[in-house]
Design a protein around this motif. Structure first.
Motif, short mmCIF file in Angstrom:
data_model
loop_
_atom_site.label_atom_id
_atom_site.label_comp_id
_atom_site.label_asym_id
_atom_site.label_seq_id
_atom_site.Cartn_x
_atom_site.Cartn_y
_atom_site.Cartn_z
N TYR A 1 -21.12 -16.82 17.74
CA TYR A 1 -22.08 -17.02 18.81
C TYR A 1 -23.36 -16.65 18.17
N PHE A 2 -23.57 -15.29 17.80
CA PHE A 2 -24.59 -14.84 17.50
C PHE A 2 -25.35 -15.42 16.18
N GLY A 3 -24.58 -16.06 15.19
CA GLY A 3 -25.20 -16.93 14.09
C GLY A 3 -25.83 -18.11 14.98
N ALA A 4 -25.14 -18.72 15.79
CA ALA A 4 -25.88 -19.69 16.36
C ALA A 4 -27.39 -19.42 17.15
N VAL A 5 -27.17 -17.98 17.92
CA VAL A 5 -28.22 -17.84 18.76
C VAL A 5 -29.54 -17.60 17.59
N ILE A 6 -29.38 -16.96 16.39
CA ILE A 6 -30.16 -16.47 15.57
C ILE A 6 -30.94 -17.94 15.10
N ALA A 7 -29.95 -18.80 14.66
CA ALA A 7 -30.53 -20.27 14.25
C ALA A 7 -31.37 -20.89 15.13
N SER A 8 -30.65 -21.00 16.41
CA SER A 8 -31.31 -21.96 17.54
C SER A 8 -32.68 -21.19 17.85
N ALA A 9 -32.92 -20.04 17.86
CA ALA A 9 -34.08 -19.22 18.03
C ALA A 9 -35.11 -19.39 16.87
N THR A 10 -34.58 -19.67 15.77
CA THR A 10 -35.48 -20.18 14.45
C THR A 10 -35.95 -21.58 14.80
N THR A 11 -35.12 -22.57 15.39
CA THR A 11 -35.70 -23.93 15.42
C THR A 11 -36.69 -23.79 16.40
N LEU A 12 -36.98 -23.16 17.28
CA LEU A 12 -37.80 -23.03 18.45
C LEU A 12 -39.26 -22.76 17.91
N LEU A 13 -39.11 -22.07 16.80
CA LEU A 13 -40.55 -21.38 16.09
C LEU A 13 -41.06 -22.72 15.30
N ILE A 14 -40.18 -23.66 15.04
CA ILE A 14 -40.51 -24.96 14.32
C ILE A 14 -41.17 -26.21 15.38
N SER A 15 -42.30 -26.66 14.77
CA SER A 15 -42.81 -27.85 15.57
C SER A 15 -41.67 -29.03 15.65
N ASN A 16 -42.03 -29.86 16.84
CA ASN A 16 -41.16 -31.05 17.14
C ASN A 16 -41.10 -31.77 15.57
N GLU A 17 -42.45 -32.03 15.34
CA GLU A 17 -42.55 -32.98 14.08
C GLU A 17 -41.80 -32.40 12.89
N LYS A 18 -41.99 -31.38 12.45
CA LYS A 18 -41.33 -30.68 11.38
C LYS A 18 -39.84 -30.58 11.52
N ALA B 1 -20.29 -21.11 18.89
CA ALA B 1 -21.48 -21.51 18.16
C ALA B 1 -22.35 -22.25 19.18
N ASN B 2 -21.70 -23.47 19.60
CA ASN B 2 -22.35 -24.35 20.83
C ASN B 2 -22.89 -23.57 21.81
N LEU B 3 -22.08 -22.62 22.41
CA LEU B 3 -22.73 -22.11 23.82
C LEU B 3 -23.85 -21.06 23.28
N GLY B 4 -23.88 -20.50 22.08
CA GLY B 4 -25.06 -19.60 21.57
C GLY B 4 -26.02 -20.25 21.55
N ALA B 5 -26.16 -21.75 21.03
CA ALA B 5 -27.21 -22.52 20.83
C ALA B 5 -27.60 -22.96 22.43
N VAL B 6 -26.51 -23.19 23.23
CA VAL B 6 -27.05 -23.68 24.47
C VAL B 6 -27.66 -22.48 25.34
N THR B 7 -27.34 -21.14 25.19
CA THR B 7 -27.97 -20.32 26.09
C THR B 7 -29.25 -19.81 25.56
N THR B 8 -29.65 -20.34 24.02
CA THR B 8 -30.80 -19.98 23.42
C THR B 8 -31.65 -21.11 24.13
N PHE B 9 -31.50 -22.43 24.13
CA PHE B 9 -32.39 -23.52 24.50
C PHE B 9 -32.38 -23.49 26.05
N LEU B 10 -31.33 -23.10 26.83
CA LEU B 10 -31.42 -23.00 28.10
C LEU B 10 -32.60 -22.65 28.66
N PRO B 11 -33.34 -21.42 28.36
CA PRO B 11 -34.71 -20.88 29.06
C PRO B 11 -35.61 -21.78 28.80
#
Length: 218
Positions: free
Chosen positions: A84-101, A187-197
Motif C-alpha cells: 500500500y505505502f509503496g504504491a502511495v509513494i509512487a503514485s504521488a511521484t507520478t502526480l509531480l510529472i506532467s501528462n506529456e512526460k 497496492a491498487n488501493l494505495g494508488a486509488v486513494t492517492t489519485f482520488l483527491p
C-alpha cells in the motif's frame, strides 16, 4: 475527449478480458493501459482508472483464493501494508510529472513490462517450506518494490508479485497467486486513494466490466 457509446463498449470488452487475466495470474493492465492511451485518455487518468478497475476485479478473485486456503496468511498483513505505502509513494511521484512526460514514460515502459511478464511466465513454480529466517524483510522487499512499480506504472505487477513471493517465500503457484492478489489489491488501493483527491478517474468506463470476469474464474 468525447466518450461515445462505441468507446464505452470497447472499454467494456477490454476490461472484461483484462479481468480474466488479472483473476488468473495478473497482467490485465498490459491490455487496458495501451487501449486507454490509444483512445486519447491522459496519462494520469489512465493510471487512476486502471487501478480502480483492477481493484474491483482482483477483490472477487482474492475471496475465492481465501476460501480455498490458497493465501499465506502469516505474511498478508505486512505485505498489504508495505504494498500500500509503496504504491502511495509512487503514485504521488507520478502526480509531480506532467501528462506529456508521463505518457512518454508509459509508452517506453509498456514493451519492457510485456517482456518481463513473458519471462515470468516461463518460470516453473515449485513449493517449498516458508523460510523462517529473514521472513519479514523478504515480505517488505516484495511489498515496497512491486508496490512502488504498481503505483508508478502497473502492468504486469500481479505477475511480479507472484514471482517475488515464489522466489523469496518459496511458495508454489496456487499460494503465490492467492497471496499476490492481496498484495496487489493493497497496492491498487494505495494508488486509488492517492489519485482520488485529484479525481483522476473516468468512472463511466468502470461499469461492472471487471466483476463478471473474475466471478467466472471462481
Amino acid at each position: 475527449m468525447d466518450i461515445t457509446l462505441t468507446v464505452i463498449l470497447v472499454c467494456f470488452v477490454v476490461f472484461f478480458i483484462a479481468g480474466f487475466i488479472d483473476a488468473i495470474a495478473g497482467g490485465g493492465g498490459l491490455i487496458t493501459m495501451p487501449v486507454l492511451l490509444l483512445l486519447g485518455v491522459p496519462a494520469h487518468y489512465t493510471l487512476g482508472t486502471g487501478k480502480l478497475a483492477s481493484s474491483l476485479g482482483s477483490i472477487t478473485a482474492l475471496i475465492t483464493f481465501w476460501k480455498r486456503g490458497a493465501v499465506i496468511k502469516e505474511v498478508v498483513l505486512l505485505g498489504v501494508i508495505t504494498s500500500y505505502f509503496g504504491a502511495v509513494i509512487a503514485s504521488a511521484t507520478t502526480l509531480l510529472i506532467s501528462n506529456e512526460k508521463m505518457t512518454i514514460i508509459m509508452i517506453f515502459l509498456l514493451p519492457v513490462a510485456i517482456l518481463l511478464s513473458l519471462f515470468c511466465g516461463t518460470l516453473k513454480l515449485t513449493e517449498e517450506d516458508l523460510p523462517k529466517k529473514g521472513l519479514w524483510w523478504r515480505v517488505s522487499v516484495i511489498g515496497l518494490s512491486v508496490g512502488f512499480y504498481e503505483g508508478f506504472f502497473g502492468p504486469g505487477a500481479g505477475s511480479f508479485f507472484l514471482i517475488g513471493i515464489h522466489l523469496l517465500l518459496k511458495a508454489g503457484l496456487v499460494k503465490a497467486s492467492g497471496t499476490a492478489k492481496s498484495f496487489n489489491i493493497a497496492a491498487n488501493l494505495g494508488a486509488v486513494t492517492t489519485f482520488l483527491p485529484q479525481e483522476r478517474f473516468i468512472t463511466r468506463w468502470l461499469s461492472p466490466a471487471r466483476l463478471p470476469a473474475s466471478w467466472a474464474t471462481a
